[in-house]
Design a protein around this motif. Structure first.
Motif, PDB file in Angstrom:
ATOM      1  N   ASP A   1      34.785  55.402  42.532  1.00 28.81           N
ATOM      2  CA  ASP A   1      34.396  54.944  43.891  1.00 28.81           C
ATOM      3  C   ASP A   1      35.945  54.577  44.373  1.00 28.81           C
ATOM      4  O   ASP A   1      35.818  54.509  45.866  1.00 28.81           O
TER       5      ASP A   1
ATOM      6  N   SER B   1      25.501  47.272  39.458  1.00 25.32           N
ATOM      7  CA  SER B   1      26.820  48.081  40.199  1.00 25.32           C
ATOM      8  C   SER B   1      25.969  49.304  40.926  1.00 25.32           C
ATOM      9  O   SER B   1      24.758  49.684  40.556  1.00 25.32           O
ATOM     10  N   ARG B   2      26.805  49.735  41.809  1.00 19.79           N
ATOM     11  CA  ARG B   2      26.399  51.033  42.508  1.00 19.79           C
ATOM     12  C   ARG B   2      26.826  52.183  41.652  1.00 19.79           C
ATOM     13  O   ARG B   2      26.450  53.352  42.063  1.00 19.79           O
ATOM     14  N   GLY B   3      27.593  52.114  40.743  1.00 18.57           N
ATOM     15  CA  GLY B   3      28.147  53.260  39.906  1.00 18.57           C
ATOM     16  C   GLY B   3      27.990  53.075  38.533  1.00 18.57           C
ATOM     17  O   GLY B   3      27.717  52.147  37.735  1.00 18.57           O
ATOM     18  N   TRP B   4      28.076  54.460  37.921  1.00 18.66           N
ATOM     19  CA  TRP B   4      28.065  54.546  36.540  1.00 18.66           C
ATOM     20  C   TRP B   4      29.114  54.173  35.647  1.00 18.66           C
ATOM     21  O   TRP B   4      28.861  53.720  34.525  1.00 18.66           O
TER      22      TRP B   4
ATOM     23  N   THR C   1      36.603  50.482  40.227  1.00 17.42           N
ATOM     24  CA  THR C   1      35.274  51.041  40.404  1.00 17.42           C
ATOM     25  C   THR C   1      35.520  52.474  39.971  1.00 17.42           C
ATOM     26  O   THR C   1      34.538  53.299  40.362  1.00 17.42           O
TER      27      THR C   1
ATOM     28  N   ARG D   1      32.823  64.342  37.640  1.00 22.54           N
ATOM     29  CA  ARG D   1      32.133  63.259  38.106  1.00 22.54           C
ATOM     30  C   ARG D   1      31.437  62.325  37.141  1.00 22.54           C
ATOM     31  O   ARG D   1      31.164  62.728  36.237  1.00 22.54           O
TER      32      ARG D   1
ATOM     33  N   ARG E   1      32.820  51.716  35.371  1.00 21.54           N
ATOM     34  CA  ARG E   1      33.464  50.902  35.654  1.00 21.54           C
ATOM     35  C   ARG E   1      34.641  50.793  34.619  1.00 21.54           C
ATOM     36  O   ARG E   1      34.514  50.287  33.487  1.00 21.54           O
TER      37      ARG E   1
END
Length: 327
Positions: free
Chosen positions: A69, A45-48, A66, A11, A50
């Protein structure tokens, strides 16, 4: 795209920890404080991670895959213009397709003439599923979902896509040595086998494909009608860690990766080529894809920054001639 998966198969946060352990924190903080001199779009952003960003000119927004995601986000620009200095934009969720839940969204492609977005999906952890989907750019209605491989097929890792003049798509498999060809309506038209590992891809108007090999540092010229593969003899530097591609004209190609961007030119229909210019942007962020906005080249970066608030960068690539080459 796909450079991230070569470094880490788990992840996103683990990849961030790996990179942080490889680079001293003081260096990272110093790099983060250094402002880019070129035009830069920074977004929360919500994620590490992209993976890919493409400019949707008709709707004045960037679209971003994403990654873990499994969807697509949009970054609209106020009034469709450049963001004011020191303005951080906000990522907005745009697309999540339940039919591909559990898979990552990787390469994306804006098909402006057909008003649709192509999205490549891949099972990054087990390599048991790959697909290409098309969605209406206004309503996000799914137009087709083409499964390329499943649990009973050989392991696969769909990565990036391009389109020919008739709307046929070509998708690279970064796990095995092949390309998939998908018709404009989503029908699987076949596979092109080769002896090379494939990653970023573009279609040339003269009827062939240009594909980069990330760790092999090579560019290949692939004839989809015969499955013939030629190595493009590149001088002036190396394409090692090359990832996303964008064809600016029949003779000019941009390769994202590390260093951030390489400007490659060919005068003989891509039998040979030369790295003419280089852009060195925020390399600790890892440039992974290329897009064009208002005639300018922009690179999207894989890794988000910050701790409590994750931010990502899309930066204009301002190229400089390689050492020893005349401007």
């Amino acid at each position: 795209m796909g450079l991230c998966r070569r470094f880490c198969c788990s992840r996103g946060p683990l990849l961030v920890l790996f990179l942080a352990s490889a680079v001293p924190l003081g260096v990272i903080f110093s790099l983060e404080r250094t402002k880019n001199t070129s035009e830069t779009f920074e977004y929360r952003s919500r994620g590490w991670i992209r993976e890919c960003a493409k400019w949707d000119a008709d709707r004045h927004r960037f679209l971003v895959s994403t990654f873990f995601d499994g969807g697509v986000a949009q970054i609209p620009l106020p009034g469709g213009a450049a963001a004011p200095p020191d303005t951080t934009l906000e990522e907005q969720s745009a697309l999540h397709d339940p039919a591909v839940a559990g898979n990552a969204s990787v390469g994306i492609l804006v098909d402006a003439p057909r008003r649709r977005l192509l999205v490549v999906y891949s099972d990054l952890l087990r390599h048991r599923y790959s697909a290409l989907a098309a969605y209406d750019l206004s309503s996000w209605r799914r137009l087709f979902l083409a499964q390329l491989s499943g649990p009973n097929d050989e392991p696969s890792d769909a990565d990036d896509a391009t389109l020919d003049g008739e709307g046929n798509a070509y998708v690279t498999d970064a796990k095995t040595n092949k390309l998939w060809k998908i018709g404009a309506g989503g029908e699987l038209l076949g596979e092109i086998r080769s002896s090379v590992g494939l990653n970023g891809i573009v279609y040339h108007p003269n009827g062939y494909l240009l594909v980069v090999h990330t760790f092999g540092a090579q560019l290949f010229r692939v004839d989809p009608s015969t499955a013939g593969v030629e190595v493009v003899q590149v001088t002036g530097g190396s394409l090692l860690l090359g990832d996303g591609l964008e064809l600016l004209s029949p003779t000019r190609l941009v390769v994202a990766g590390t260093p951030s961007g390489r400007f490659v030119e060919s005068g003989d229909d891509w039998r040979t080529a030369a790295i003419a210019e280089i852009y060195r942007g925020p390399m600790h962020r890892i440039a992974s894809s290329v897009t064009v906005k208002d005639g300018k080249v922009f690179l999207s970066h894989l890794i988000g920054g910050g701790l409590s608030a994750r931010t990502h960068l899309i930066t204009e690539a301002v190229f400089s001639p390689v050492k020893g080459k005349q401007p």
